[in-house]
Design a protein around this motif. Structure first.
Motif, short mmCIF file in Angstrom:
data_model
loop_
_atom_site.label_atom_id
_atom_site.label_comp_id
_atom_site.label_asym_id
_atom_site.label_seq_id
_atom_site.Cartn_x
_atom_site.Cartn_y
_atom_site.Cartn_z
N LEU A 189 -5.17 4.93 2.64
CA LEU A 189 -4.37 3.97 2.87
C LEU A 189 -2.79 3.88 3.66
O LEU A 189 -2.63 4.04 4.97
CB LEU A 189 -2.86 4.94 1.61
N GLN A 190 -2.67 2.03 3.36
CA GLN A 190 -2.07 2.01 3.87
C GLN A 190 -0.30 1.39 3.99
O GLN A 190 -0.47 0.75 3.18
CB GLN A 190 -2.37 -0.01 4.97
N LEU A 191 0.33 2.17 4.13
CA LEU A 191 1.80 2.28 3.39
C LEU A 191 2.89 2.57 3.81
O LEU A 191 3.13 1.87 5.74
CB LEU A 191 1.92 3.24 2.48
N PRO A 192 4.23 1.30 3.97
CA PRO A 192 5.07 0.87 4.44
C PRO A 192 5.67 2.34 5.52
O PRO A 192 6.18 3.65 4.84
CB PRO A 192 6.25 0.32 3.78
N ASP A 193 5.93 1.81 7.06
CA ASP A 193 6.52 3.03 8.01
C ASP A 193 8.48 3.43 8.16
O ASP A 193 8.95 2.95 8.18
CB ASP A 193 5.63 3.09 8.99
N ARG A 194 8.34 3.98 6.12
CA ARG A 194 9.62 4.44 6.13
C ARG A 194 9.69 5.79 5.43
O ARG A 194 8.50 6.35 4.32
CB ARG A 194 10.05 2.99 4.95
N PRO A 195 11.02 5.72 5.32
CA PRO A 195 11.47 7.16 4.20
C PRO A 195 11.40 7.32 2.87
O PRO A 195 11.60 6.29 2.37
CB PRO A 195 12.91 7.06 5.23
N GLY A 205 5.79 10.45 0.17
CA GLY A 205 6.13 11.13 -1.07
C GLY A 205 6.04 10.43 -2.22
O GLY A 205 5.81 11.43 -2.77
N SER A 206 6.92 9.36 -2.64
CA SER A 206 6.05 8.72 -3.99
C SER A 206 4.77 8.78 -3.51
O SER A 206 4.18 8.73 -4.96
CB SER A 206 6.79 6.51 -3.28
N VAL A 207 4.01 7.95 -2.96
CA VAL A 207 1.94 8.31 -2.95
C VAL A 207 1.96 9.54 -4.12
O VAL A 207 1.51 10.07 -4.35
CB VAL A 207 1.79 7.88 -1.66
N ALA A 208 2.74 10.72 -3.04
CA ALA A 208 2.14 11.89 -3.17
C ALA A 208 1.60 12.43 -5.09
O ALA A 208 1.99 13.08 -5.17
CB ALA A 208 2.98 13.32 -2.39
N SER A 209 3.87 11.91 -5.01
CA SER A 209 4.28 12.18 -6.23
C SER A 209 3.17 11.27 -7.51
O SER A 209 3.25 11.82 -8.75
CB SER A 209 5.81 11.67 -6.42
N ARG A 210 2.98 10.36 -6.65
CA ARG A 210 2.00 9.55 -7.75
C ARG A 210 0.18 10.68 -7.60
O ARG A 210 -0.08 10.39 -9.36
CB ARG A 210 1.93 7.92 -7.81
N ILE A 211 -0.19 10.20 -6.86
CA ILE A 211 -1.25 11.76 -7.41
C ILE A 211 -0.86 12.44 -8.05
O ILE A 211 -2.00 12.92 -8.32
CB ILE A 211 -1.58 11.79 -5.89
N GLY A 212 -0.16 13.43 -7.73
CA GLY A 212 0.44 14.52 -8.20
C GLY A 212 0.47 14.27 -9.87
O GLY A 212 0.11 15.09 -10.73
N ILE A 225 -1.29 4.76 -7.29
CA ILE A 225 -0.53 4.70 -6.26
C ILE A 225 -0.37 3.62 -6.23
O ILE A 225 0.87 2.38 -5.23
CB ILE A 225 -1.43 4.95 -4.86
N GLY A 226 -0.74 2.13 -6.25
CA GLY A 226 -0.76 0.89 -6.08
C GLY A 226 0.31 0.69 -6.90
O GLY A 226 1.12 -0.52 -6.22
N HIS A 227 1.33 1.39 -7.64
CA HIS A 227 2.54 0.98 -8.36
C HIS A 227 4.02 0.99 -7.25
O HIS A 227 5.15 1.17 -7.43
CB HIS A 227 3.29 2.33 -9.79
N VAL A 228 3.54 2.23 -5.77
CA VAL A 228 4.67 1.89 -4.44
C VAL A 228 4.05 1.38 -3.95
O VAL A 228 3.43 0.18 -3.65
CB VAL A 228 3.67 3.33 -4.00
N ASP A 229 5.42 0.09 -3.49
CA ASP A 229 5.49 -1.07 -2.86
C ASP A 229 5.18 -0.90 -1.91
O ASP A 229 5.65 0.10 -1.08
CB ASP A 229 7.37 -1.48 -2.90
#
Length: 106
Positions: free
Chosen positions: A26-32, A36-43, A86-90
């Motif tokens: 995955l490529q995701l924004p490097d921000r705090p 965690g948002s991605v991990a929550s969606r996976i879970g 996962i795609g729901h995470v901006d």
């Protein structure tokens, strides 16, 4: 999202075990909070993250490699559901999904 274009292999050698082991890059924004948002969606889909590594960080984008055990549900495209969730995470993009050889990744 067309998984064939993302490098997903068509054969799933672990599908008969009731769980699918996937490697998702995955490529995701490097921000705090982004990881965690991605991990929550996976879970939320009942998947187990067995390993995650930050592969690189540059220009505000982190590339993370996830090893996942995803429940296999007959008649349900759980990989498609995973990618949609996962795609729901901006700002998250999944450039590759693959099925490693059995026994390679625990």
């Amino acid at each position: 999202m067309d998984r064939a274009l993302m490098g997903e292999t068509s054969a799933d050698p672990t599908a008969d075990t009731g769980r699918r082991h996937l490697v998702v890059t995955l490529q995701l924004p490097d921000r705090p909070g982004a990881l965690g948002s991605v991990a929550s969606r996976i879970g939320a889909l009942g998947a187990d993250i067995t390993d995650v590594r930050v592969s690189s960080r540059r220009a505000g984008v982190a590339e993370d490699v996830f090893h996942l055990d995803l429940p296999a549900v007959e008649g349900v495209d759980t990989v498609g559901l995973l990618l949609a969730e996962i795609g729901h995470v901006d700002g998250v993009v999944a450039p590759s999904v693959s099925y490693p050889a059995p026994g390679c990744c625990g």
